[in-house]
Write a protein that holds these residues in place. Structure first.
Motif, PDB file in Angstrom:
ATOM      1  N   GLY A  22      59.466  20.658  -4.425  1.00 34.50           N
ATOM      2  CA  GLY A  22      59.728  20.814  -5.851  1.00 34.50           C
ATOM      3  C   GLY A  22      61.207  20.991  -6.124  1.00 34.50           C
ATOM      4  O   GLY A  22      61.967  21.368  -5.232  1.00 34.50           O
ATOM      5  N   PRO A  23      61.625  20.743  -7.367  1.00 34.21           N
ATOM      6  CA  PRO A  23      63.047  20.837  -7.698  1.00 34.21           C
ATOM      7  C   PRO A  23      63.583  22.270  -7.651  1.00 34.21           C
ATOM      8  O   PRO A  23      64.792  22.479  -7.579  1.00 34.21           O
ATOM      9  CB  PRO A  23      63.124  20.262  -9.116  1.00 34.21           C
ATOM     10  CG  PRO A  23      61.752  20.431  -9.672  1.00 34.21           C
ATOM     11  CD  PRO A  23      60.811  20.339  -8.505  1.00 34.21           C
ATOM     12  N   ASP A  24      62.677  23.245  -7.675  1.00 39.66           N
ATOM     13  CA  ASP A  24      63.104  24.640  -7.632  1.00 39.66           C
ATOM     14  C   ASP A  24      63.030  25.221  -6.222  1.00 39.66           C
ATOM     15  O   ASP A  24      63.199  26.421  -6.031  1.00 39.66           O
ATOM     16  CB  ASP A  24      62.253  25.479  -8.585  1.00 39.66           C
ATOM     17  CG  ASP A  24      60.769  25.405  -8.260  1.00 39.66           C
ATOM     18  OD1 ASP A  24      60.345  24.413  -7.636  1.00 39.66           O
ATOM     19  OD2 ASP A  24      60.041  26.332  -8.628  1.00 39.66           O
ATOM     20  N   ILE A  25      62.784  24.376  -5.215  1.00 39.83           N
ATOM     21  CA  ILE A  25      62.681  24.816  -3.829  1.00 39.83           C
ATOM     22  C   ILE A  25      63.914  24.329  -3.068  1.00 39.83           C
ATOM     23  O   ILE A  25      64.263  23.149  -3.118  1.00 39.83           O
ATOM     24  CB  ILE A  25      61.414  24.242  -3.143  1.00 39.83           C
ATOM     25  CG1 ILE A  25      60.166  24.627  -3.915  1.00 39.83           C
ATOM     26  CG2 ILE A  25      61.335  24.665  -1.690  1.00 39.83           C
ATOM     27  CD1 ILE A  25      59.868  26.105  -3.956  1.00 39.83           C
ATOM     28  N   VAL A  26      64.559  25.250  -2.367  1.00 36.30           N
ATOM     29  CA  VAL A  26      65.747  24.912  -1.593  1.00 36.30           C
ATOM     30  C   VAL A  26      65.532  25.383  -0.159  1.00 36.30           C
ATOM     31  O   VAL A  26      65.311  26.568   0.078  1.00 36.30           O
ATOM     32  CB  VAL A  26      67.006  25.600  -2.173  1.00 36.30           C
ATOM     33  CG1 VAL A  26      68.234  25.286  -1.336  1.00 36.30           C
ATOM     34  CG2 VAL A  26      67.222  25.190  -3.621  1.00 36.30           C
ATOM     35  N   PRO A  27      65.583  24.466   0.815  1.00 38.90           N
ATOM     36  CA  PRO A  27      65.435  24.893   2.206  1.00 38.90           C
ATOM     37  C   PRO A  27      66.644  25.728   2.631  1.00 38.90           C
ATOM     38  O   PRO A  27      67.788  25.352   2.367  1.00 38.90           O
ATOM     39  CB  PRO A  27      65.389  23.590   2.994  1.00 38.90           C
ATOM     40  CG  PRO A  27      65.401  22.485   2.017  1.00 38.90           C
ATOM     41  CD  PRO A  27      65.739  23.032   0.681  1.00 38.90           C
ATOM     42  N   LEU A  28      66.391  26.848   3.258  1.00 39.41           N
ATOM     43  CA  LEU A  28      67.459  27.670   3.817  1.00 39.41           C
ATOM     44  C   LEU A  28      67.451  27.451   5.314  1.00 39.41           C
ATOM     45  O   LEU A  28      66.454  27.710   5.986  1.00 39.41           O
ATOM     46  CB  LEU A  28      67.236  29.150   3.498  1.00 39.41           C
ATOM     47  CG  LEU A  28      67.230  29.505   2.020  1.00 39.41           C
ATOM     48  CD1 LEU A  28      66.951  30.991   1.832  1.00 39.41           C
ATOM     49  CD2 LEU A  28      68.537  29.111   1.353  1.00 39.41           C
ATOM     50  N   VAL A  29      68.553  26.972   5.825  1.00 39.10           N
ATOM     51  CA  VAL A  29      68.636  26.598   7.233  1.00 39.10           C
ATOM     52  C   VAL A  29      69.605  27.523   7.934  1.00 39.10           C
ATOM     53  O   VAL A  29      70.717  27.735   7.460  1.00 39.10           O
ATOM     54  CB  VAL A  29      69.110  25.130   7.366  1.00 39.10           C
ATOM     55  CG1 VAL A  29      69.254  24.743   8.819  1.00 39.10           C
ATOM     56  CG2 VAL A  29      68.143  24.200   6.650  1.00 39.10           C
ATOM     57  N   GLY A  30      69.173  28.062   9.046  1.00 35.54           N
ATOM     58  CA  GLY A  30      70.049  28.872   9.879  1.00 35.54           C
ATOM     59  C   GLY A  30      70.330  28.130  11.169  1.00 35.54           C
ATOM     60  O   GLY A  30      69.433  27.531  11.747  1.00 35.54           O
ATOM     61  N   ALA A  31      71.563  28.149  11.603  1.00 36.44           N
ATOM     62  CA  ALA A  31      71.919  27.458  12.841  1.00 36.44           C
ATOM     63  C   ALA A  31      72.979  28.275  13.566  1.00 36.44           C
ATOM     64  O   ALA A  31      73.955  28.709  12.969  1.00 36.44           O
ATOM     65  CB  ALA A  31      72.436  26.065  12.536  1.00 36.44           C
ATOM     66  N   CYS A  32      72.764  28.483  14.846  1.00 39.30           N
ATOM     67  CA  CYS A  32      73.732  29.219  15.666  1.00 39.30           C
ATOM     68  C   CYS A  32      74.727  28.285  16.343  1.00 39.30           C
ATOM     69  O   CYS A  32      75.770  28.720  16.798  1.00 39.30           O
ATOM     70  CB  CYS A  32      73.005  30.032  16.731  1.00 39.30           C
ATOM     71  SG  CYS A  32      71.986  31.335  16.034  1.00 39.30           S
ATOM     72  N   LYS A  33      74.388  27.014  16.421  1.00 40.84           N
ATOM     73  CA  LYS A  33      75.255  26.050  17.100  1.00 40.84           C
ATOM     74  C   LYS A  33      75.582  24.909  16.144  1.00 40.84           C
ATOM     75  O   LYS A  33      74.777  24.533  15.310  1.00 40.84           O
ATOM     76  CB  LYS A  33      74.551  25.486  18.339  1.00 40.84           C
ATOM     77  CG  LYS A  33      74.254  26.551  19.369  1.00 40.84           C
ATOM     78  CD  LYS A  33      73.578  25.956  20.575  1.00 40.84           C
ATOM     79  CE  LYS A  33      73.287  27.071  21.572  1.00 40.84           C
ATOM     80  NZ  LYS A  33      72.586  26.562  22.730  1.00 40.84           N
ATOM     81  N   ARG A  34      76.779  24.358  16.301  1.00 39.90           N
ATOM     82  CA  ARG A  34      77.208  23.272  15.420  1.00 39.90           C
ATOM     83  C   ARG A  34      76.280  22.065  15.494  1.00 39.90           C
ATOM     84  O   ARG A  34      76.014  21.424  14.485  1.00 39.90           O
ATOM     85  CB  ARG A  34      78.627  22.837  15.766  1.00 39.90           C
ATOM     86  CG  ARG A  34      79.644  23.816  15.290  1.00 39.90           C
ATOM     87  CD  ARG A  34      81.034  23.341  15.579  1.00 39.90           C
ATOM     88  NE  ARG A  34      81.960  24.381  15.186  1.00 39.90           N
ATOM     89  CZ  ARG A  34      83.176  24.151  14.780  1.00 39.90           C
ATOM     90  NH1 ARG A  34      83.636  22.930  14.725  1.00 39.90           N
ATOM     91  NH2 ARG A  34      83.947  25.153  14.440  1.00 39.90           N
ATOM     92  N   GLU A  35      75.781  21.762  16.702  1.00 43.22           N
ATOM     93  CA  GLU A  35      74.912  20.586  16.798  1.00 43.22           C
ATOM     94  C   GLU A  35      73.595  20.804  16.057  1.00 43.22           C
ATOM     95  O   GLU A  35      73.013  19.867  15.519  1.00 43.22           O
ATOM     96  CB  GLU A  35      74.665  20.160  18.248  1.00 43.22           C
ATOM     97  CG  GLU A  35      74.004  21.183  19.111  1.00 43.22           C
ATOM     98  CD  GLU A  35      74.964  21.928  20.029  1.00 43.22           C
ATOM     99  OE1 GLU A  35      74.459  22.655  20.890  1.00 43.22           O
ATOM    100  OE2 GLU A  35      76.190  21.793  19.896  1.00 43.22           O
ATOM    101  N   ARG A  36      73.108  22.045  15.983  1.00 44.38           N
ATOM    102  CA  ARG A  36      71.885  22.333  15.220  1.00 44.38           C
ATOM    103  C   ARG A  36      72.167  22.205  13.725  1.00 44.38           C
ATOM    104  O   ARG A  36      71.328  21.736  12.964  1.00 44.38           O
ATOM    105  CB  ARG A  36      71.346  23.731  15.527  1.00 44.38           C
ATOM    106  CG  ARG A  36      70.824  23.926  16.899  1.00 44.38           C
ATOM    107  CD  ARG A  36      69.551  23.114  17.137  1.00 44.38           C
ATOM    108  NE  ARG A  36      69.620  22.567  18.460  1.00 44.38           N
ATOM    109  CZ  ARG A  36      69.562  21.284  18.778  1.00 44.38           C
ATOM    110  NH1 ARG A  36      69.392  20.370  17.876  1.00 44.38           N
ATOM    111  NH2 ARG A  36      69.670  20.880  20.012  1.00 44.38           N
ATOM    112  N   LEU A  37      73.339  22.642  13.285  1.00 45.76           N
ATOM    113  CA  LEU A  37      73.720  22.495  11.877  1.00 45.76           C
ATOM    114  C   LEU A  37      73.848  21.021  11.518  1.00 45.76           C
ATOM    115  O   LEU A  37      73.338  20.575  10.486  1.00 45.76           O
ATOM    116  CB  LEU A  37      75.024  23.229  11.585  1.00 45.76           C
ATOM    117  CG  LEU A  37      75.546  23.110  10.157  1.00 45.76           C
ATOM    118  CD1 LEU A  37      74.525  23.622   9.148  1.00 45.76           C
ATOM    119  CD2 LEU A  37      76.869  23.841  10.014  1.00 45.76           C
TER     120      LEU A  37
END
Length: 100
Positions: free
Chosen positions: A37-52
């Motif tokens: 939905g337009p009001d949903i934003v995935p929050l992504v956590g990454a400890c390494k640059r390649e994961r980001l």
């Protein structure tokens, strides 16, 4: 290295010569969250640059209704429920990560 997720996994829409998404499971998951939905934003956590970098690749994935239905059939609501870690493992984690 990205894995190919194809019709055998239930997530393919015909794309390219083999008709597969060429992305990782994480990218599909992030794209699925963004498609809720337009009001949903995935929050992504990454400890390494390649994961980001991998996570940011999900921005280019557009899931259509057929893709979303395929994912819903493969992983119905409620299929993934419960805690990520067992009680024994929780005792070894940071107290801020413990449920409840």
């Amino acid at each position: 290295m990205p894995r190919t997720i194809g019709a055998s996994r239930g997530f393919a829409r015909r794309r390219g010569s083999k008709g597969h998404f060429c992305c990782t499971n994480a990218q599909i998951a992030i794209a699925w969250v963004a498609a809720q939905g337009p009001d949903i934003v995935p929050l992504v956590g990454a400890c390494k640059r390649e994961r980001l970098s991998e996570a940011l690749g999900s921005v280019d994935i557009e899931l259509n209704d057929e893709d979303l239905a395929s994912i819903a059939r493969a992983v119905p609501n409620g299929a993934a429920a419960g805690y990520r870690y067992t009680t024994a493992l929780l005792s070894e984690l940071d107290s801020e990560m413990r449920p409840g």
